[in-house]
Design a protein around this motif. Structure first.
Motif, PDB file in Angstrom:
ATOM      1  N   THR A 119       0.792  -1.218   0.000  1.00 37.81           N
ATOM      2  CA  THR A 119       0.000   0.000   0.000  1.00 37.81           C
ATOM      3  C   THR A 119       0.825   1.270   0.000  1.00 37.81           C
ATOM      4  OG1 THR A 119      -0.153  -0.070   2.420  1.00 37.81           O
ATOM      5  CG2 THR A 119      -1.956  -1.061   1.183  1.00 37.81           C
ATOM      6  N   PRO A 168     -10.625   5.240  -4.546  1.00 35.01           N
ATOM      7  CA  PRO A 168      -9.473   4.508  -4.004  1.00 35.01           C
ATOM      8  C   PRO A 168      -8.167   4.992  -4.621  1.00 35.01           C
ATOM      9  CG  PRO A 168     -11.245   3.001  -4.593  1.00 35.01           C
ATOM     10  CD  PRO A 168     -11.634   4.345  -5.121  1.00 35.01           C
ATOM     11  N   SER A 186      -5.368   3.303  -4.316  1.00 29.84           N
ATOM     12  CA  SER A 186      -4.561   2.151  -4.689  1.00 29.84           C
ATOM     13  C   SER A 186      -5.424   0.899  -4.722  1.00 29.84           C
ATOM     14  CB  SER A 186      -3.419   1.970  -3.682  1.00 29.84           C
ATOM     15  OG  SER A 186      -2.603   0.889  -4.025  1.00 29.84           O
ATOM     16  N   THR A 187      -5.188   0.075  -5.732  1.00 30.49           N
ATOM     17  CA  THR A 187      -5.868  -1.211  -5.842  1.00 30.49           C
ATOM     18  C   THR A 187      -4.839  -2.314  -5.676  1.00 30.49           C
ATOM     19  OG1 THR A 187      -7.564  -0.328  -7.343  1.00 30.49           O
ATOM     20  CG2 THR A 187      -7.237  -2.727  -7.322  1.00 30.49           C
ATOM     21  N   THR A 207      -7.975   2.225  -0.160  1.00 27.93           N
ATOM     22  CA  THR A 207      -7.399   1.020  -0.732  1.00 27.93           C
ATOM     23  C   THR A 207      -8.512   0.079  -1.182  1.00 27.93           C
ATOM     24  OG1 THR A 207      -5.487   1.152   0.751  1.00 27.93           O
ATOM     25  CG2 THR A 207      -5.862  -0.946  -0.347  1.00 27.93           C
ATOM     26  N   SER A 208      -8.484  -0.289  -2.451  1.00 29.66           N
ATOM     27  CA  SER A 208      -9.419  -1.263  -2.996  1.00 29.66           C
ATOM     28  C   SER A 208      -8.723  -2.620  -3.008  1.00 29.66           C
ATOM     29  CB  SER A 208      -9.827  -0.867  -4.424  1.00 29.66           C
ATOM     30  OG  SER A 208     -10.657  -1.848  -5.004  1.00 29.66           O
ATOM     31  N   ILE A 217      -8.577  -6.775  -3.760  1.00 32.83           N
ATOM     32  CA  ILE A 217      -9.074  -7.881  -4.574  1.00 32.83           C
ATOM     33  C   ILE A 217      -8.423  -9.169  -4.093  1.00 32.83           C
ATOM     34  CG2 ILE A 217      -9.176  -8.876  -6.895  1.00 32.83           C
ATOM     35  CD1 ILE A 217      -8.991  -5.974  -7.963  1.00 32.83           C
ATOM     36  N   ALA A 226      -4.924  -3.193 -11.348  1.00 34.94           N
ATOM     37  CA  ALA A 226      -4.258  -3.244 -10.039  1.00 34.94           C
ATOM     38  C   ALA A 226      -2.995  -2.395 -10.039  1.00 34.94           C
ATOM     39  CB  ALA A 226      -3.909  -4.678  -9.673  1.00 34.94           C
TER      40      ALA A 226
END
Length: 284
Positions: A71, A89, A91-92, A116-117, A119, A177
């Protein structure tokens, strides 16, 4: 703004990792300049620093540092161009191997981060959705692990199998991402198939992830590896730790191939080499 955000992150990590003061500040500022290659926790892009960690808090620090490395990139993204930008967001982050012991904890830590996203890349999305929301006791290799439930409401699940998926299909999973946390690892099972399984997941599959990250434009890759992956290079190939761990499918040798592949990829990376990970809270 950038320095303030970095200060907040440093203070947060210092609180979460009890022995965090043993790590140099350069380890946080630059994820390609970490501690020396002989450290149990880090592989390095150079040998600037000889700091090492007490094994007492390795699990807590592994999770904190892995999440932080993934992150940190977001801290330097534009956050406040307009008031509306605050809801977007910054950052992904994709976590590959999100249902494993380490991946699950990293997922939990990332999900609590603002802007922050997250996945979760998993082999079976339906099974992962159920397992993440439930606490259970499972057997992973030789370890009996008590797994707490996780609030996955804000986490997106995407199907990913490094053993069977092509690099192109993995690239599509990583689309959009900024960062990738690789926490995949084969689970010891049939002793006659362990070598093939370790090669397929910890070597070939991890290298496919690295290629896909590069193709997808991922800016940062964090690889959770293992202590003693480079044990042969510093005379530890006959140590009990190396021999016992590597007995499971020559997994340390397979992980080292993936580490070196990441180092030569041209990507910004951090390699975390934890040791002695257990399912119990830190003590002592």
């Amino acid at each position: 703004m950038k320095s303030a955000a970095l200060t907040i992150l440093l203070l947060s990590l210092a609180k979460e990792a009890l022995a965090f003061s043993s790590i140099s500040s350069s380890s946080l500022r630059s994820t390609t300049t970490t501690t020396a290659s002989t450290s149990p926790l880090f592989a390095t892009a150079n040998n600037d620093d000889d700091n090492s960690l007490s094994r007492r808090d390795l699990f807590t620090q592994t999770i904190s540092l892995t999440a932080a490395a993934a992150t940190t990139l977001g801290l330097f993204s534009p956050l406040t161009a307009t008031a509306a930008d605050d809801t977007k967001p910054a950052s992904t982050v994709v976590v590959a191997g999100a249902t494993g012991q380490t991946g699950r904890r990293v997922l939990e830590r990332l999900a609590s981060q603002p802007n922050t996203s997250v996945i979760a890349a998993v082999r079976n999305t339906d099974k992962a959705s159920k397992s993440l929301s439930e606490s259970s006791t499972v057997v992973r290799g030789a370890m009996i692990q008590k797994v707490p439930s996780l609030d996955a409401a804000g986490i997106e699940l995407r199907k990913l199998d490094v053993a069977s998926d092509t690099t192109d299909s993995i690239t599509s999973v990583l689309a959009g991402a900024d960062s990738l946390v690789i926490a995949v690892g084969f689970v010891p099972g049939n002793p006659l198939k362990m070598n093939a399984a370790a090669h397929e997941v910890d070597n070939v599959g991890t290298c496919k992830l690295i290629d896909a990250a590069k193709a997808a434009g991922v800016k940062k890759v964090v690889l959770v590896s293992s202590i003693l992956t480079n044990g042969r290079a510093w005379g530890q190939e006959k140590s009990p730790g190396f021999q016992i761990t590597n007995a499971f499918g020559n997994v340390l040798d397979e992980k080292l191939v993936a580490e070196n592949y990441l180092k030569g990829s041209g990507l910004d990376y951090t390699i975390v080499r934890p040791g002695g990970l257990k399912a119990k809270p830190p003590s002592g």
